[in-house]
Design an enzyme around this catalytic site. Structure first.
Site, short mmCIF file in Angstrom:
data_model
loop_
_atom_site.label_atom_id
_atom_site.label_comp_id
_atom_site.label_asym_id
_atom_site.label_seq_id
_atom_site.Cartn_x
_atom_site.Cartn_y
_atom_site.Cartn_z
N SER A 208 6.46 4.92 1.54
CA SER A 208 6.28 3.43 1.80
C SER A 208 5.24 2.46 0.59
O SER A 208 5.23 3.27 -0.25
CB SER A 208 5.59 3.31 3.25
OG SER A 208 5.55 1.76 3.62
N ARG A 376 7.64 -2.49 4.34
CA ARG A 376 7.56 -2.80 6.08
C ARG A 376 8.78 -3.05 6.68
O ARG A 376 8.83 -2.94 7.83
CB ARG A 376 6.89 -4.30 6.03
CG ARG A 376 6.43 -4.73 7.33
CD ARG A 376 5.54 -5.83 7.36
NE ARG A 376 5.81 -6.88 6.61
CZ ARG A 376 4.99 -8.08 6.58
NH1 ARG A 376 3.87 -8.07 7.01
NH2 ARG A 376 5.63 -9.24 5.83
N VAL A 498 -1.18 -1.48 12.58
CA VAL A 498 -1.25 -1.16 10.95
C VAL A 498 -0.21 -2.15 10.51
O VAL A 498 0.88 -2.65 11.25
CB VAL A 498 -0.83 0.19 10.94
CG1 VAL A 498 -2.12 1.10 11.43
CG2 VAL A 498 0.50 0.65 11.28
N GLU A 499 -0.25 -2.38 9.15
CA GLU A 499 0.85 -2.87 8.40
C GLU A 499 0.92 -4.33 8.75
O GLU A 499 1.97 -5.05 8.87
CB GLU A 499 2.22 -2.37 8.23
CG GLU A 499 2.04 -1.06 7.49
CD GLU A 499 3.65 -0.57 7.18
OE1 GLU A 499 4.43 -1.25 7.38
OE2 GLU A 499 3.64 0.63 6.70
N GLY A 500 -0.18 -4.98 9.18
CA GLY A 500 -0.42 -6.41 9.71
C GLY A 500 -0.37 -6.43 11.18
O GLY A 500 0.67 -6.27 11.88
#
Length: 826
Positions: A208, A376, A498-500
């Site tokens: 990622s 994402r 996570v990731e926003g």
């Protein structure tokens, strides 16, 4: 009256088809002539009416005059009220691409274009990898051992995923990687997630956003040649350190910093940086050998020849660099993947450790935003889709095996309702996973769509987990090796965070970024105002503004007409299946309504809309539901219109349309400008709300699909690792499921024998034995019934432990494993 009706028809027709301004001018001229001749106005009135028409026609149709009188004053006002955009905001907006989201935002999506997009396919090599190494590594992993005993993958599993290239799926073959497509990468993560969250995350993260992805896009040739082969084979374990205690979702404000300076490196004076950082929540951080580090870089002495504050910068830092501190581990809700803090204080590193070299100093945010969308789009959506498929398969099996009131609990309507939701959500989520991964393979970096996929896939995974836990009941809440859902239930908030963080992704990003990136005219207007000047700015802004006005009118008219006609004349694909055609038409109505509402919100609130996060979130919900429905309809077409899947499609699409409608209702009810509330409602849904929640029969049909073995169940859970034999909890559950169905004729014989009085007994075990002895069932049937009972009892069994939960035994086991290595080291 006739003329008035004709005028309304003309306005609606011209608006619906978005005819050019010249057509409107001609129609207005004819209407003016009618009023002058037929209505027999006074001469003075006719003169005023004619002069007004001529003045207005010239004003609107002569570009130079229109710019001088209308567009330029609006441009001046727009420049004053448009807030200044920071460099990080500008880079975030410029990052990525727009794709199908732009069609949905247009108010007039091209359905033929959607269905013409090729469905992603796996290559023979990728299929072999899924059938070979993926299956093998899943068989090697015992998730209870991972989460309760080791709190990590076993050493032989780590070795396997390195040796087989799992950590280098995105790295091209010329560097020793697998060079897989985004769809294959997504499919691998989805399958691994059905076996172990820690396994999936440990493979997912290196593929990622991180060192490999950044190197591929921005690294120097020397950096690529050195690091990519080592990353591909697992010689280097990467992590990416972005989040700080003071900068979580607001990652652009990271306080970590570096100062360009000279220092001694390997005995020589070297141009470099002294960097200080304090990071947390870094997945794979505790075991990483290579840190991708984001920090703000300053050059106070002008050693790079630029400004003092260069901006956010990304560098590759070996973990063994003097001064680098790898902290202890975090324990995110008992998830066993490696995660922890890292820090450093004035750590000196050469300037060429910047990814891309010194010329990329200060370009880190652009690099991150450029790569974020692809990662994402894949990681968490794939994890969520795989988990939903596993829960659909295994919860359906459990609901068939587990009985209460002498009935499989899956046939009780309360359980059936939850089970139907699980199945339909799994269908929609897989459709979204496939379509989104396909976009990445087509070269897109879908910034808005990736946010939609991340938010809604993880939120639906949370709902699926909740439904599965409700169905499993006491079995689900007691952790142990026989509990297949407890760890997933614990871990789902991690994916939400996570990731926003989802709460901010929904309220700030989906519509906030989409309104600018996906809108056909807003970004053009903003750039004309902020980036252009003089006549060039005037012409560009005038063209964008006039087109924008026509866009708003057209979508308002389309929404109104579709509302009046039940969208029966709305666009649909040329070759749409009869059973789905109405859904495309409903979506066309929804797209026009959304586009109109979005423009009115931006016009009425201007810059305030950015702070109206609840309103922005609801607009984002409408856009998101349209994307999810688009993906679901496309899946049905791409898979050949399999009619047995229709209950899943009906429930998924109806539920999403209904949720979009609820969001629109909330927009009306809470629109800050009260005068517009009733107007918006009458334009968008003039005859009332058209969408209804899914019907009970659709829900029942969805539940039944996972209560029965067959092609639909297998297709719905195609990503799921299904163990062979009866070696662990999921394998035993699968065997019990099939045995239960096979033994239902035997169960019927036993019930009828008891009911008729042929057998009198106090327990089911006695009943079967007596039935065998009395010839009601055969010896073979009795043996099959006993086997089914043994499996069933194992399935409903709940784990228990010694007082220390087996810690002493675990410690002894691990000590025995580590003894040979300790002796060798000694």
């Amino acid at each position: 009256m006739f003329v008035l009706a004709l005028a309304v028809v003309v306005i609606l027709t011209f608006g619906y088809f978005q005819l050019p301004l010249a057509w409107w001018t001609v129609a207005a001229g004819l209407f003016t002539v009618y009023l002058s001749v037929i209505a027999q106005f006074a001469t003075t009135t006719n003169i005023v009416l004619g002069a007004s028409f001529i003045a207005l026609a010239l004003l609107l149709n002569l570009p130079a005059l229109r710019r001088a009188v209308l567009s330029n004053p609006v441009l001046a006002l727009f420049r004053r009220i448009l807030p200044e955009m920071s460099s990080t905001e500008r880079e975030a907006l410029d990052a990525g691409t727009v794709w199908w989201d732009a069609d949905l935002f247009s108010g007039k999506p091209d359905w033929n274009k959607l269905l013409a997009i090729p469905a992603p396919k796996l290559s023979p090599e990728e299929l072999a990898f899924l059938a070979g190494p993926c299956e093998e590594v899943c068989a090697m992993v015992d998730d209870w051992e991972v989460t309760h005993e080791r709190h990590d993958l076993a050493p032989h599993v780590w070795k396997y995923i390195k040796d087989k290239g799992f950590l280098g799926m995105i790295i091209p073959k010329k560097y020793g990687g697998l060079g897989f497509s985004a769809f294959a990468h997504s499919s691998v993560v989805a399958k691994l997630s059905t076996r172990s969250n820690a396994l999936a995350v440990s493979v997912m993260v290196p593929n990622s956003l991180g060192p490999a992805e950044l190197l591929l896009h921005y690294g120097t040739e020397a950096q690529k040649d050195h690091y990519l082969p080592r990353l591909a084979t697992g010689q280097e374990i990467p992590c990416f350190a972005l989040t700080s205690p003071e900068a979580g979702s607001d990652a652009a404000s990271i306080p970590d910093y570096g100062v360009v300076c000279k220092g001694i490196w390997q005995g020589k004076e070297t141009l470099g940086m002294r960097v200080s950082w304090d990071k947390r929540y870094i997945t794979l951080g505790p075991v990483s050998t290579l840190i991708g580090l984001a920090f703000r870089l300053y050059d106070p002495h002008g050693l790079l020849g630029g400004r003092d504050d260069l901006g956010i910068t990304c560098a590759l830092v070996p973990s063994n660099t003097p001064g680098v501190i790898i902290g202890r581990r975090h324990l995110p809700l008992n998830a066993a993947f490696q995660n922890g803090p890292t820090s450093g204080k004035e750590v000196f590193m050469p300037i060429d450790w910047i990814i891309g070299g010194p010329e990329y100093a200060g370009k880190g945010w652009m690099m991150l935003m450029g790569c974020l969308a692809a990662g994402r789009s894949i990681s968490l959506p794939s994890l969520a889709a795989g988990g939903a498929q596993a829960l659909a398969r295994y919860t359906g099996a459990y609901a068939r095996v587990r009985s209460q009131f002498r009935t499989p609990i899956g046939r009780l309507e309360g359980v059936e309702e939850a089970l139907g939701r699980i199945a339909a959500n799994a269908y929609l989520m897989e459709a979204t996973r496939v379509m989104t991964a396909g976009a990445v393979d087509a070269g897109e970096k879908p910034a808005v769509i990736s946010a939609i996929a991340k938010y809604h896939m993880t939120e639906r995974a949370r709902k699926v987990c909740n439904d599965a836990m409700d169905i499993h009941g006491g079995k689900g809440i007691c952790l142990g090796p026989n509990n297949g859902i407890g760890r997933g239930y614990q871990a789902i908030p991690v994916a939400i965070t996570v990731e926003g963080a989802n709460i901010l992704t929904r309220s700030l990003i989906i519509f906030g970024q989409g309104a600018i990136r996906c809108h056909p005219y807003v970004l053009r207007e903003m750039r004309a105002a902020k980036e252009l000047s003089g006549a060039e700015a005037s012409r560009e802004f005038d063209d964008a503004l006039t087109s924008h006005v026509g866009h708003v009118i057209a979508n308002g008219v389309r929404a109104f007409v579709h509302g009046l006609t039940g969208a029966r004349f709305a666009p649909a694909p040329r070759n749409a299946a009869p059973e789905t055609r109405r859904y495309y038409q409903r979506l066309s109505h929804l797209s026009a309504a959304f586009a109109f509402l979005a423009d009115i919100a931006m016009l009425a609130l201007g810059g305030l809309l950015k702070r109206k996060e609840k309103l922005s979130a609801r607009l984002g919900d409408v856009l998101s539901m349209m994307y999810l429905v688009s993906a679901t309809l496309k899946r049905y077409e791409d898979e050949g219109r399999i009619r047995e899947d229709l209950p899943l499609l009906h429930w998924s699409v109806r539920d999403a349309l209904w949720q979009a409608q609820q969001a629109i209702d909330a927009i009306y009810a809470n629109f800050p400008v009260k005068l517009l509330r009733a107007i918006l409602h009458r334009v968008v849904f003039p005859l009332g709300t058209p969408f209804r929640s899914p019907k009970d029969r659709h829900n029942r049909d969805c539940a039944r699909l996972v209560l029965e073995p067959g092609a639909v169940r297998d297709r719905l859970s195609a990503s799921v690792y299904v163990p062979k034999g009866e070696t662990d909890a999921t394998a035993i559950l699968e065997a019990a499921f099939h045995a239960t169905i096979a033994c239902e004729p035997i169960e019927k014989k036993l019930r009828e024998a008891v009911k008729s009085g042929a057998i009198v007994t106090r327990s089911d075990a006695d009943t079967a034995a007596l039935a065998r002895d009395q010839g009601v069932i055969s010896v073979d049937e009795y043996a099959r019934w006993q086997k089914k009972e043994a499996l069933r009892k194992h399935v409903i069994k709940v784990d228990d432990f010694p007082q220390d939960f087996g810690r002493a035994e675990i410690a002894e086991k691990l000590a025995r494993e580590q003894a040979p290595a300790a002796r060798a080291a000694a």
